[in-house]
Design a protein around this motif. Structure first.
Motif, PDB file in Angstrom:
ATOM      1  N   PRO A   8       0.670  -1.314   0.089  1.00 13.02           N
ATOM      2  CA  PRO A   8       0.186   0.054   0.076  1.00 13.02           C
ATOM      3  C   PRO A   8       0.921   1.208  -0.126  1.00 13.02           C
ATOM      4  O   PRO A   8       0.470   2.360  -0.747  1.00 13.02           O
ATOM      5  N   ARG A  12       1.010   4.122  -2.891  1.00 16.90           N
ATOM      6  CA  ARG A  12       0.620   5.692  -2.482  1.00 16.90           C
ATOM      7  C   ARG A  12       1.656   6.364  -2.829  1.00 16.90           C
ATOM      8  O   ARG A  12       1.331   7.652  -3.517  1.00 16.90           O
ATOM      9  N   GLN A  86     -10.582   8.401   7.158  1.00 16.07           N
ATOM     10  CA  GLN A  86     -10.132   7.394   6.437  1.00 16.07           C
ATOM     11  C   GLN A  86      -8.954   6.623   7.248  1.00 16.07           C
ATOM     12  O   GLN A  86      -7.885   7.239   7.615  1.00 16.07           O
ATOM     13  N   GLY A  87      -8.970   5.228   7.177  1.00 14.45           N
ATOM     14  CA  GLY A  87      -7.872   4.680   7.619  1.00 14.45           C
ATOM     15  C   GLY A  87      -6.629   4.756   6.361  1.00 14.45           C
ATOM     16  O   GLY A  87      -6.912   4.920   5.486  1.00 14.45           O
ATOM     17  N   VAL A  88      -5.455   4.384   6.784  1.00  9.82           N
ATOM     18  CA  VAL A  88      -4.348   4.478   6.127  1.00  9.82           C
ATOM     19  C   VAL A  88      -3.303   3.147   6.415  1.00  9.82           C
ATOM     20  O   VAL A  88      -2.969   2.870   7.376  1.00  9.82           O
ATOM     21  N   ASP A  89      -3.474   2.207   5.114  1.00  9.60           N
ATOM     22  CA  ASP A  89      -2.774   1.158   5.214  1.00  9.60           C
ATOM     23  C   ASP A  89      -1.165   1.566   5.266  1.00  9.60           C
ATOM     24  O   ASP A  89      -0.865   1.989   4.394  1.00  9.60           O
ATOM     25  N   THR A  91       0.867  -1.525   5.772  1.00  6.70           N
ATOM     26  CA  THR A  91       1.375  -2.751   5.160  1.00  6.70           C
ATOM     27  C   THR A  91       0.052  -3.548   4.950  1.00  6.70           C
ATOM     28  O   THR A  91      -1.203  -2.985   5.496  1.00  6.70           O
ATOM     29  N   THR A  95      -3.347  -1.183   9.508  1.00 10.53           N
ATOM     30  CA  THR A  95      -3.950   0.039   8.886  1.00 10.53           C
ATOM     31  C   THR A  95      -4.080   0.980  10.336  1.00 10.53           C
ATOM     32  O   THR A  95      -4.611   0.532  11.237  1.00 10.53           O
ATOM     33  N   GLU A  99      -6.163   9.381   8.912  1.00 11.43           N
ATOM     34  CA  GLU A  99      -5.147   9.935   8.385  1.00 11.43           C
ATOM     35  C   GLU A  99      -4.275  10.879   9.283  1.00 11.43           C
ATOM     36  O   GLU A  99      -3.069  11.049   9.148  1.00 11.43           O
ATOM     37  N   ALA A 102      -2.250   8.782  11.337  1.00 12.58           N
ATOM     38  CA  ALA A 102      -1.031   8.300  10.473  1.00 12.58           C
ATOM     39  C   ALA A 102       0.141   9.597  10.336  1.00 12.58           C
ATOM     40  O   ALA A 102       1.389   9.099  10.465  1.00 12.58           O
TER      41      ALA A 102
END
Length: 189
Positions: A8, A12, A86-89, A91, A95, A99, A102
Motif C-alpha cells: 500500500p 501511494r 479514512q484509515g491508512v494502510d 502494510t 492500518t 489519516e 498516520a
C-alpha cells in the motif's frame, strides 16, 4: 499496472509522485533532469514507471523524489490530507485508523500501537523521545513536567477534546496553541 510485490505504501508513493509532479507542472523530462541534478539520475521512462507503479522506489529514490518535488519524504508516503476518518494502510496487515493519526505517527508525535488498546503515556513519551531527536532533551523530562503541571493541563485537555468532538481537527487545535500569541494579536486589530 502495479507490480505484485508493491504494498500500500508503494502504491501511494506512485500516486503522490504523479499528482505532485502534475500539480507543479513538471514534465517527465523536467522531473528526470531534477533527479539527475540531485545525483539520482532517472530517465523520463523511469519516472513514468514509478508513477504507474511498475517500478519500485527505494529509499534513495524516495528522498531524491521528495527533494525534486519540494516536499518531505513523509508527504510521498502518506495521504495528502490529515484529519479525515479514512484509515491508512501501512502494510497489508496494518492500518492506522485515521489519516490524522498516520501523520502524527509519521512525524513522531503519536504512538498508536497496539491499535486495539490505549497506549500508556510513558510509551508515548519514549516514542516521542526516540523519534523527535530534533526536539532535544526536553522530551526526556516531558512526563515529569506533565505531572508537575497536571492540574493546569487537565482543563486544556478537556477543552481540546471538546473542540475535537465539535469537529475541529486535532492539528488545528495544536497549531492554534502554538500560534495563540500571534492569533490573539490579530484578534485585537
Amino acid at each position: 499496472m502495479p507490480t505484485p510485490q508493491q504494498g500500500p505504501i508503494g502504491r501511494r508513493v506512485a500516486r503522490n509522485v504523479a499528482e505532485l509532479r502534475a500539480a507543479r507542472g513538471l514534465t517527465l523530462r523536467e522531473m528526470s533532469a531534477k533527479m539527475g541534478e540531485l545525483g539520482r539520475p532517472t530517465l523520463p521512462s523511469g519516472i513514468m514507471k514509478i508513477e504507474d507503479g511498475t517500478r519500485r522506489v527505494d529509499v534513495d529514490d524516495l528522498v531524491a523524489l521528495a527533494l525534486a518535488l519540494d516536499v518531505s519524504p513523509n508527504r510521498l508516503l502518506l495521504p495528502e490530507s490529515a484529519g479525515t476518518d479514512q484509515g491508512v494502510d501501512l502494510t497489508p496487515e496494518v492500518t492506522i485508523p485515521t489519516e490524522d493519526a498516520a501523520w502524527r505517527w509519521a512525524v513522531g508525535e503519536y504512538y498508536p500501537f497496539p491499535l486495539d488498546a490505549p497506549t500508556p503515556a510513558s510509551e508515548v513519551v519514549k516514542f516521542m523521545a526516540a523519534n523527535r531527536p530534533h526536539a532535544g532533551a526536553d522530551l526526556n523530562i516531558l512526563e515529569q513536567q506533565i505531572a508537575k503541571h497536571l492540574a493546569s493541563l487537565k482543563p486544556v485537555a478537556r477543552a481540546a477534546r471538546a473542540a475535537e468532538e465539535a469537529g475541529v481537527p486535532f492539528r488545528v487545535i495544536v497549531d492554534y496553541m502554538r500560534l495563540t500569541d500571534a492569533l490573539d494579536t490579530l484578534e485585537g486589530q
